[in-house]
Design a protein around this motif. Structure first.
Motif, PDB file in Angstrom:
ATOM      1  N   GLY A 613      21.908   9.297 -40.818  1.00  0.00           N
ATOM      2  CA  GLY A 613      23.343   9.378 -40.557  1.00  0.00           C
ATOM      3  C   GLY A 613      24.069  10.546 -41.183  1.00  0.00           C
ATOM      4  O   GLY A 613      25.304  10.538 -41.257  1.00  0.00           O
ATOM      5  N   ALA A 614      23.342  11.551 -41.639  1.00  0.00           N
ATOM      6  CA  ALA A 614      24.029  12.661 -42.313  1.00  0.00           C
ATOM      7  C   ALA A 614      24.898  13.432 -41.338  1.00  0.00           C
ATOM      8  O   ALA A 614      24.573  13.579 -40.166  1.00  0.00           O
ATOM      9  N   ALA A 625      22.596  19.014 -44.952  1.00  0.00           N
ATOM     10  CA  ALA A 625      23.214  17.685 -44.953  1.00  0.00           C
ATOM     11  C   ALA A 625      24.469  17.768 -45.812  1.00  0.00           C
ATOM     12  O   ALA A 625      24.422  18.151 -46.981  1.00  0.00           O
ATOM     13  N   TRP A 626      25.587  17.420 -45.220  1.00  0.00           N
ATOM     14  CA  TRP A 626      26.890  17.629 -45.862  1.00  0.00           C
ATOM     15  C   TRP A 626      27.283  16.380 -46.661  1.00  0.00           C
ATOM     16  O   TRP A 626      27.643  16.442 -47.808  1.00  0.00           O
ATOM     17  N   TYR A 627      27.167  15.238 -45.994  1.00  0.00           N
ATOM     18  CA  TYR A 627      27.368  13.947 -46.667  1.00  0.00           C
ATOM     19  C   TYR A 627      26.746  12.877 -45.793  1.00  0.00           C
ATOM     20  O   TYR A 627      26.450  13.117 -44.623  1.00  0.00           O
ATOM     21  N   PHE A 628      26.524  11.716 -46.405  1.00  0.00           N
ATOM     22  CA  PHE A 628      25.829  10.632 -45.699  1.00  0.00           C
ATOM     23  C   PHE A 628      26.774   9.441 -45.568  1.00  0.00           C
ATOM     24  O   PHE A 628      26.714   8.524 -46.380  1.00  0.00           O
ATOM     25  N   PRO A 629      27.644   9.442 -44.575  1.00  0.00           N
ATOM     26  CA  PRO A 629      28.623   8.349 -44.496  1.00  0.00           C
ATOM     27  C   PRO A 629      27.938   7.020 -44.164  1.00  0.00           C
ATOM     28  O   PRO A 629      27.010   6.977 -43.351  1.00  0.00           O
ATOM     29  N   ARG A 630      28.371   5.977 -44.856  1.00  0.00           N
ATOM     30  CA  ARG A 630      27.910   4.642 -44.468  1.00  0.00           C
ATOM     31  C   ARG A 630      28.960   4.062 -43.547  1.00  0.00           C
ATOM     32  O   ARG A 630      30.046   4.610 -43.410  1.00  0.00           O
ATOM     33  N   SER A 631      28.624   2.956 -42.916  1.00  0.00           N
ATOM     34  CA  SER A 631      29.519   2.462 -41.865  1.00  0.00           C
ATOM     35  C   SER A 631      30.923   2.254 -42.409  1.00  0.00           C
ATOM     36  O   SER A 631      31.110   1.676 -43.479  1.00  0.00           O
ATOM     37  N   GLY A 632      31.878   2.757 -41.695  1.00  0.00           N
ATOM     38  CA  GLY A 632      33.280   2.592 -42.068  1.00  0.00           C
ATOM     39  C   GLY A 632      33.799   3.658 -43.011  1.00  0.00           C
ATOM     40  O   GLY A 632      35.001   3.751 -43.233  1.00  0.00           O
ATOM     41  N   GLU A 633      32.919   4.473 -43.557  1.00  0.00           N
ATOM     42  CA  GLU A 633      33.371   5.476 -44.519  1.00  0.00           C
ATOM     43  C   GLU A 633      33.842   6.746 -43.822  1.00  0.00           C
ATOM     44  O   GLU A 633      33.197   7.205 -42.870  1.00  0.00           O
ATOM     45  N   MET A 635      34.778  10.926 -44.663  1.00  0.00           N
ATOM     46  CA  MET A 635      34.107  11.914 -45.505  1.00  0.00           C
ATOM     47  C   MET A 635      34.501  11.753 -46.971  1.00  0.00           C
ATOM     48  O   MET A 635      33.658  11.772 -47.871  1.00  0.00           O
ATOM     49  N   HIS A 636      35.798  11.578 -47.182  1.00  0.00           N
ATOM     50  CA  HIS A 636      36.330  11.457 -48.524  1.00  0.00           C
ATOM     51  C   HIS A 636      35.688  10.277 -49.262  1.00  0.00           C
ATOM     52  O   HIS A 636      35.240  10.412 -50.410  1.00  0.00           O
ATOM     53  N   GLN A 637      35.620   9.152 -48.572  1.00  0.00           N
ATOM     54  CA  GLN A 637      35.048   7.951 -49.209  1.00  0.00           C
ATOM     55  C   GLN A 637      33.553   8.134 -49.465  1.00  0.00           C
ATOM     56  O   GLN A 637      33.032   7.726 -50.504  1.00  0.00           O
ATOM     57  N   ALA A 638      32.870   8.743 -48.497  1.00  0.00           N
ATOM     58  CA  ALA A 638      31.427   8.941 -48.664  1.00  0.00           C
ATOM     59  C   ALA A 638      31.145   9.852 -49.848  1.00  0.00           C
ATOM     60  O   ALA A 638      30.266   9.588 -50.675  1.00  0.00           O
ATOM     61  N   VAL A 639      31.911  10.924 -49.962  1.00  0.00           N
ATOM     62  CA  VAL A 639      31.679  11.891 -51.041  1.00  0.00           C
ATOM     63  C   VAL A 639      31.998  11.252 -52.395  1.00  0.00           C
ATOM     64  O   VAL A 639      31.257  11.416 -53.368  1.00  0.00           O
ATOM     65  N   ASP A 640      33.086  10.502 -52.442  1.00  0.00           N
ATOM     66  CA  ASP A 640      33.424   9.786 -53.682  1.00  0.00           C
ATOM     67  C   ASP A 640      32.282   8.873 -54.116  1.00  0.00           C
ATOM     68  O   ASP A 640      31.882   8.849 -55.281  1.00  0.00           O
ATOM     69  N   ARG A 641      31.778   8.128 -53.149  1.00  0.00           N
ATOM     70  CA  ARG A 641      30.700   7.186 -53.471  1.00  0.00           C
ATOM     71  C   ARG A 641      29.448   7.939 -53.921  1.00  0.00           C
ATOM     72  O   ARG A 641      28.801   7.579 -54.906  1.00  0.00           O
ATOM     73  N   GLU A 642      29.133   9.015 -53.206  1.00  0.00           N
ATOM     74  CA  GLU A 642      27.923   9.760 -53.565  1.00  0.00           C
ATOM     75  C   GLU A 642      28.035  10.309 -54.990  1.00  0.00           C
ATOM     76  O   GLU A 642      27.114  10.204 -55.797  1.00  0.00           O
ATOM     77  N   CYS A 643      29.197  10.870 -55.320  1.00  0.00           N
ATOM     78  CA  CYS A 643      29.371  11.444 -56.663  1.00  0.00           C
ATOM     79  C   CYS A 643      29.246  10.358 -57.724  1.00  0.00           C
ATOM     80  O   CYS A 643      28.569  10.535 -58.738  1.00  0.00           O
ATOM     81  N   GLN A 644      29.918   9.252 -57.478  1.00  0.00           N
ATOM     82  CA  GLN A 644      29.917   8.225 -58.512  1.00  0.00           C
ATOM     83  C   GLN A 644      28.551   7.568 -58.649  1.00  0.00           C
ATOM     84  O   GLN A 644      28.137   7.194 -59.744  1.00  0.00           O
ATOM     85  N   THR A 645      27.818   7.471 -57.533  1.00  0.00           N
ATOM     86  CA  THR A 645      26.465   6.911 -57.607  1.00  0.00           C
ATOM     87  C   THR A 645      25.551   7.833 -58.415  1.00  0.00           C
ATOM     88  O   THR A 645      24.761   7.386 -59.247  1.00  0.00           O
ATOM     89  N   VAL A 646      25.671   9.135 -58.171  1.00  0.00           N
ATOM     90  CA  VAL A 646      24.833  10.079 -58.917  1.00  0.00           C
ATOM     91  C   VAL A 646      25.143   9.966 -60.408  1.00  0.00           C
ATOM     92  O   VAL A 646      24.243   9.907 -61.246  1.00  0.00           O
ATOM     93  N   ARG A 647      26.429   9.923 -60.727  1.00  0.00           N
ATOM     94  CA  ARG A 647      26.800   9.905 -62.141  1.00  0.00           C
ATOM     95  C   ARG A 647      26.458   8.568 -62.816  1.00  0.00           C
ATOM     96  O   ARG A 647      26.184   8.542 -64.010  1.00  0.00           O
ATOM     97  N   SER A 648      26.441   7.493 -62.038  1.00  0.00           N
ATOM     98  CA  SER A 648      26.169   6.204 -62.675  1.00  0.00           C
ATOM     99  C   SER A 648      24.717   5.772 -62.509  1.00  0.00           C
ATOM    100  O   SER A 648      24.161   5.122 -63.382  1.00  0.00           O
ATOM    101  N   VAL A 649      24.085   6.147 -61.413  1.00  0.00           N
ATOM    102  CA  VAL A 649      22.695   5.742 -61.189  1.00  0.00           C
ATOM    103  C   VAL A 649      21.845   7.009 -60.985  1.00  0.00           C
ATOM    104  O   VAL A 649      21.271   7.539 -61.906  1.00  0.00           O
ATOM    105  N   ALA A 650      21.824   7.491 -59.770  1.00  0.00           N
ATOM    106  CA  ALA A 650      21.105   8.728 -59.446  1.00  0.00           C
ATOM    107  C   ALA A 650      21.307   9.035 -57.978  1.00  0.00           C
ATOM    108  O   ALA A 650      21.748   8.179 -57.204  1.00  0.00           O
ATOM    109  N   GLY A 651      20.970  10.269 -57.622  1.00  0.00           N
ATOM    110  CA  GLY A 651      21.034  10.669 -56.220  1.00  0.00           C
ATOM    111  C   GLY A 651      19.902  11.612 -55.897  1.00  0.00           C
ATOM    112  O   GLY A 651      19.333  12.257 -56.776  1.00  0.00           O
ATOM    113  N   VAL A 652      19.588  11.671 -54.618  1.00  0.00           N
ATOM    114  CA  VAL A 652      18.513  12.546 -54.150  1.00  0.00           C
ATOM    115  C   VAL A 652      19.133  13.559 -53.202  1.00  0.00           C
ATOM    116  O   VAL A 652      19.941  13.195 -52.339  1.00  0.00           O
ATOM    117  N   PHE A 653      18.767  14.814 -53.389  1.00  0.00           N
ATOM    118  CA  PHE A 653      19.449  15.892 -52.689  1.00  0.00           C
ATOM    119  C   PHE A 653      18.429  16.900 -52.171  1.00  0.00           C
ATOM    120  O   PHE A 653      17.486  17.276 -52.875  1.00  0.00           O
TER     121      PHE A 653
END
Ligand SMILES: [Zn+2]
Lengths: 989, 100, 184
Positions: A613-614, A625-633, A635-653
């Motif tokens: 879904g990127a 790949a610019w961002y990976f929106p989940r259903s209903g998100e 761009m802004h919401q997807a990017v917020d979630r991605e940043c916070q997930t990376v900072r709190s858990v991890a992310g793959v890029f």
């Protein structure tokens, strides 16, 4: 004669190019019949239609002038459907096919009654230089009046609004001999050249080879008629392996070092082209030798009202009769200063067409011509001029007199054919940068020396006699001349350039039909001070229409020369420019459109991102790949979630697009010391370092992390877009400044897929996948690199971070990239990590104040300006940019420096590129002291963040500045560049 | 499109394989750090851009990858000579000879 | 431990093939490749190791069994082995006279063959690819549309064309476009 509308002007038994099969076509909505092989012009003439267009400026009714590419009146809109509609097609070139739809142009509402014709009555206002004199002032009139007027007036016909659905292709070709023009000269040259085992390409713009031989029925070559001789020559050539024959193919441009561009039209004449058939093909031919056999173009006579439909070149009338079996009228007068018009008149007379008069401008002509005219009952008046013509939509009378004005007479005619002699076609010779030479005896320009490997032969070289042409063909191919019996070759004696009659004549004597330039316009231009032919051309627009002055140039030149009292060569000849004939954009574009316009590069992991879904963004040629929106998100919401997930858990890029260069050799470190501002001597194998490179002027050129794999081998990374130029920059220094260094550079950008795993759980995710390396914090600290195995494949594992979190970058061979990514993802997802895109990457790096070269720098930013002075090894004796950085301006106080900006209202996100001022209350234009380079909403921090280049920024920290926007002024506070984890502790987790 | 003779490939190649790399024989001195501002300006910024004989660098970037020097006439676009990087600048007399 | 399927190699144009009356184009199977840079001595030494002399004349190639060495530049060769794994090809240790870099995955190859092979390539490549100008065994880096490629003539009517991995869909599309007119 047949009734009107049923090819009543067709002459049975004539017409070497037409077949028996009838085809139907329409013109301005009316249906007509034609014969296979007709051109649109010959088909309309066969049906008695002479009115084919309106002139550009005065909207005067116009008919066809020529039977070839020089036609400048009968320009048509040819349509197959709404996407396949082509304006400005010359009726004399377009072959008729079953179902062809043609429309006249530049008229409203109809060709017969055209409102624009009022321009003709207003013509005193449209004289030479009209545009320059009229569209000058007031400036305010430009938008509303002048520009719309010019736009409407400029250009004939309609461009299609839809995308072109057809195929166009390109071909590079090489040959020993390229022959342009398949008339008698070209064909003979080809026949002779084949004997030398050379590879040959011969092209002709017409459907059939043969040139003028197809229009002249009298000549006999070794007992054969012209068309028969040409057909035999073509058959002989076609049977040879080393010859390529290209018909419907025009040499449109002659470029350096014998590069000729040919435009081949493949389906323009077909009724129903196969859907995937190539429509046009552009050939870029590099030839050992080019033989130009372009022929010559007949000039019209310039006299008052010489533009009425039914007035045309004598050679055109002869071609219409002999190639297409069409008589261009039933009462045809002739006005000539050249012998060739007699052949046309005689051919027509032999078919029973009434030739009431030959008005001969010359006083002396050959007795045999007079005798033959006499035999056919044709009256000839010598030393005479045509003073005018009558008729509205078609000529109906001609008035002529002796040159002294005596014996004036007006007779009824329905056509008038004229010849002022022939102009050798020097277009391609001139494009080859040859300098045409004036030949005083024959009053024409001829090719001079050839600056390239080319030779002009035949009529374009001023050689008109067939025996001489064959001799030239032999000479230019280095062959022994062959013997031929040539009978009934036509005399080309005579010729005239400039206007006939007196300046007191009423009526317009057209020099350039398409642009409506008259002899008087040229005189006016000269009176108004245009003394060079280039100026006259631009002032009057003579020769500037789509026909590029094929008919008008010499006449215009002669008229100007006479008024300036300067010999013609002193007035000069305008430059011939490609293309020789109008060429479609489709042909130039060729296959370079859609997916073939430019490579679109995708990483080995692209397909996974797409399946997940990127959204993608283009970065240079790459899609990332610019961002990976989940259903209903959004761009802004997807990017917020991605940043916070990376900072709190991890992310793959997916960082695969980063440029990678392997720098290898005993002098690798020494070379790195030169290229980068940093020092590389102390870096140990297994360690990595952030490097900056400058150009010699001291400005940042690129940056990236460099891993030292061994004493002799560095793994360099560059920005995504910078990879090719960085390698070029390095090669330049290595090859030309430091050739003694033993270092080799290899691009490995695409060897490796790069998977970044960032965040507190990064190690937990990858640890089980890694073999052959201890990646604990102690053994594998921040800025480390190791060669190991990941998922069983040889990998280069980096411990680096572009997010400020604990991070790794796994490089694996690209063909395994997706498999390894999926293995990482299978570990990451259950732990609550996410895949993130470039937008989240940008936000997180900005939160840490990491610059992006090309976004936060613009080619005028030094490492000092960017706050990277720590990356400059000042003690090094030399590096690229060291001296540049010492330039006074680069060391001066108050330069623009990279700082952070915090909006006073934390919810306001600045626009990237917004200008920054110190005092927004000052009058406009107020002084701008910098601009925003990066700006994002930081979900992690719950506020907006920005980076900006601000004059003396480092000294303004804590101060308020302003970003004046269209609807508001945004107040900002200058801060440091690091917004998150200012101590940098998270990196070492 | 020009045809350029690459002195490393020892063959004529189409211009599309090459990239022009600016003026030739601009010396980057060993003692860069000691250059005056005026010297630096001359070395880095000032270029000849002549109408006529031009000594320039090319890189056979999509071929053998080598940088080399060429003497080209900017009006006729004719290449008078190509030679390898590091070879010394032909003398004016030699260039005049090539022009013939 | 998570297992990745790394037994096979995959690229964007793996398995692509097209054939018409004049030309056939197919994506070549994965190969091992080295970008080899060396002094003349280094080239000789490595030739001994490979048991294949590296070509010293511009534009030429040498080959033996599944191994080919292509002259790319005066100190650069492209070494391709269509069968053996890269570990078998790479020199054991570093050498001051040469540098070998594994680029097996950087490149993707197409095999273009048939009477129309030359025409197919000439739709996008400005080089003279006639047999006299580019005889069998010729090798060269050149330009193909907007992509850099390496061309190797493997037979009178067959070529191997190598491009960078991410350019392969573009190069494939250009080849297909050229194949359309290959009979001309
Ligand atoms: Zn080269």
């Amino acid at each position: 004669m047949k009734p009107s509308g049923q090819q009543q002007f067709r002459v049975p038994g004539r017409g070497s190019r037409i077949g028996a099969r009838s085809v139907s076509f329409s013109f301005d909505g009316k249906a007509y019949e034609a014969l296979e092989g007709d051109t649109l012009a010959s088909a309309l003439l066969a049906n008695g239609v002479h009115l084919m267009g309106r002139s550009f400026k005065y909207h005067r009714p116009r008919g066809v002038l020529a039977a070839g590419v020089e036609e400048s009146n009968a320009l048509m809109q040819i349509s197959r459907d709404s996407a396949r509609t082509t304006p400005n097609v010359r009726a004399s070139v377009q072959e008729v096919y079953d179902g062809l739809q043609a429309q006249s142009q530049n008229r409203f509402p109809t060709l017969n009654f055209d409102i624009g014709g009022i321009n003709n009555l207003l013509s005193p206002f449209f004289a030479a230089g009209f545009y320059y004199k009229t569209f000058k002032w007031p400036a305010a009139a430009w938008d509303k009046i002048y520009e719309p007027f010019i736009r409407r007036a400029a250009g004939l016909g309609q461009a299609p609004a839809e995308e072109d659905p057809d195929r166009y292709s390109n071909r590079f070709a090489h040959c020993d001999v390229l022959i342009i023009g398949g008339g008698a000269a070209g064909l003979m040259a080809a026949k002779l050249a084949t004997r030398k085992k050379q590879s040959i390409i011969i092209c002709d713009e017409n459907p059939q080879f043969g040139g003028w031989l197809l229009s002249d029925t009298d000549i006999r070559i070794d007992g054969k008629s012209g068309p028969d001789w040409a057909a035999e020559a073509v058959a002989e050539l076609a049977a040879m392996d080393n010859v390529r024959l290209l018909n419907r193919t025009t040499g449109i441009g002659y470029f350096q070092q014998n590069m000729m561009v040919l435009n081949q039209r493949i389906t323009e004449h077909q009724s129903k082209p196969a859907p995937d058939e190539t429509r046009e093909r552009m050939w870029q031919v590099r030839a050992g030798k080019i033989i130009i056999a372009q022929g010559a173009i007949e000039r019209h006579m310039v006299f008052p009202d010489n533009d009425r439909p039914g007035i045309m070149q004598a050679s055109a009338a002869q071609s219409f009769l002999n190639k297409y079996g069409v008589a261009v009228g039933s009462q045809i007068a002739v006005y000539t200063a050249c012998d060739t018009a007699y052949a046309a008149a005689f051919d027509l007379a032999e078919e029973g067409v009434n030739i009431p008069i030959i008005v001969e401008h010359r006083t002396d002509i050959a007795d045999d011509l007079l005798a033959q005219a006499n035999e056919l009952g044709i009256r000839v008046i010598t030393g005479a001029v045509v003073e005018g013509t009558g008729g509205k939509l078609r000529i109906n009378s001609v008035t002529f007199a002796k040159q002294n004005g005596n014996d004036r007479e007006t007779i009824d005619v329905d056509a008038l054919i004229t010849s002022a002699g022939w102009t050798p076609s020097l277009h391609l010779y001139s494009q080859s940068r040859g300098k045409p030479q004036w030949d005083e005896d024959t009053q024409r320009f001829l090719p001079g020396e050839s600056p390239q490997e080319c030779v002009s032969i035949g009529a374009c070289n001023g050689t008109d006699d067939l025996a001489d042409i064959f001799a030239e063909a032999a000479k230019c191919t280095g062959s022994r001349a062959t013997k031929h019996v040539i009978e009934d070759d036509v005399s080309t004696m005579g010729g005239l350039i400039g206007a006939t009659g007196s300046s007191a004549d009423k009526g317009k004597a057209f020099v350039d039909f398409q642009n409506d330039v008259t002899a008087k316009d040229i005189a006016l231009a000269v009176r108004e001070g245009m003394h060079s032919i280039e100026h006259v051309k631009r002032y009057t627009t003579n020769g500037m229409a789509t026909d590029q002055g094929k008919l008008s140039n010499m006449h215009g030149l002669a008229i100007a020369s006479k008024l300036l009292k300067k010999p013609i060569p002193a007035v000069g000849l305008t430059t011939f420019r490609p293309p020789y004939t109008p060429t479609t954009f489709g042909s130039f574009v060729g296959h370079s459109r859609g997916n073939l316009f430019d490579p679109t590069r995708q990483t080995p992991i692209h397909a996974w991102a797409d399946e997940n879904g990127a959204e993608f963004e283009p970065v240079s040629q790459w899609q990332r790949a610019w961002y990976f929106p989940r259903s209903g998100e959004d761009m802004h919401q997807a990017v917020d979630r991605e940043c916070q997930t990376v900072r709190s858990v991890a992310g793959v890029f997916d960082a695969s697009t980063l440029g990678k260069i392997e720098v290898v050799g005993p002098d690798a470190a020494a070379f790195m010391n030169i290229i980068y501002t940093n020092g590389w001597d102390k870096l140990k194998p297994g360690r990595a370092k952030y490097g900056i490179m400058c150009r010699e002027d001291g400005f940042i050129y690129d940056d990236g992390v460099v891993g030292k794999l061994s004493n002799n081998r560095f793994h360099v990374t560059t920005t995504t877009g910078g990879a090719p130029r960085v390698l070029n920059h390095m090669e330049d220094y290595l090859q030309t400044e430091f050739p003694e260094m033993r270092v080799w550079l290899t691009s490995t950008s695409e060897q490796w897929a790069t998977i970044a795993v960032q965040g507190p759980k990064a190690r937990e995710i990858i640890e089980p996948l890694v073999n052959g390396a201890d990646i604990s914090n102690e053994k594998f600290p921040h800025m480390s690199v190791v060669e190991c195995k990941v998922c069983g494949v040889a990998a280069r594992l980096f411990r680096i971070s572009f997010t400020g979190e604990l991070g790794f970058e796994i490089n694996v061979p690209a063909d395994h990239g997706r498999a390894v990514w999926e293995a990482v993802w299978a570990r990451a997802e259950p732990l609550g990590a996410c895949a993130y895109g470039t937008e989240a990457m940008h936000v997180m790096r900005a939160e840490k104040g990491y610059i992006i070269v090309g976004q936060d720098t613009d080619g005028t930013v030094t490492p000092y300006d960017a706050g990277l002075s720590w990356a400059i090894a000042k003690a090094k004796p030399d590096f690229v940019g060291k001296r540049g950085l010492q330039r006074p301006d680069l060391m001066s106080e108050g330069r623009r420096q990279l700082v952070g900006l915090a909006t006073k209202d934390p919810s306001k996100v600045l626009e990237e590129g917004a200008q920054i001022v110190a005092d927004p209350t000052r009058p406009i234009p107020m002084k701008m002291i910098g601009f925003v380079t990066s700006s994002y909403w930081s979900g992690t921090l719950g506020k907006s963040i920005a980076l900006a280049l601000i004059e003396d920024g480092n000294n303004l920290i804590g101060k308020s500045l302003y970003a004046p926007m269209a609807d508001e002024v945004i107040e900002v506070e200058v801060t440091g560049t690091v917004f998150y984890d200012t101590k940098g502790e998270r990196l070492h987790g | 499109m020009l045809v350029i003779h690459c002195p490393y490939c020892q063959a004529d190649r189409p211009e599309l394989e090459f990239a022009n790399a600016g003026e030739a024989h601009i010396v980057r001195p060993d003692n860069m750090a000691e250059m005056t501002d005026a010297e630096f300006e001359k070395m880095f910024f000032v270029r000849q851009n002549p109408k006529g004989v031009n000594l320039e660098r090319w890189r056979h970037i999509h071929g053998c990858g080598r940088f080399f020097n060429a003497i080209r006439h900017t009006v006729s676009d004719k290449f008078l000579k190509v030679y390898k990087a590091g070879e010394s600048r032909p003398s004016d007399a030699e260039i005049a000879e090539l022009m013939k | 431990m998570a297992k990745a399927n790394v037994a096979t190699r995959d690229n964007p144009t793996s398995g692509n093939r097209l054939a018409n009356a004049s030309v056939s184009i197919e994506s070549a199977p994965p190969a091992s490749r080295i970008s080899f840079r060396a002094t003349p001595k280094g080239a000789k030494d490595f030739g001994k190791t490979l048991d294949l002399d590296l070509p010293v004349k511009p534009g030429q190639s040498t080959s033996k069994s599944t191994l080919s060495a292509l002259w790319i530049g005066p100190d650069e060769w492209l070494i391709i082995d269509t069968k053996n794994p890269i570990d078998k090809l790479m020199p054991r240790r570093e050498n001051a006279n040469f540098c070998a870099t594994d680029i097996s995955h950087r490149n993707v190859a197409f095999i273009v063959s048939g009477n129309g092979a030359e025409n197919t390539l000439c739709a996008s490549c400005p080089r003279d690819l006639s047999l006299s100008a580019f005889p069998v065994g010729s090798a060269s880096r050149t330009i193909f549309g907007k992509a850099e490629v390496v061309l190797l003539r493997t037979g009178k009517t067959s070529f191997r064309l190598e491009c960078w991995r991410s350019f392969s869909p573009y190069v494939w599309d250009l080849l297909v476009d050229g194949a359309h007119d290959a009979h001309i």
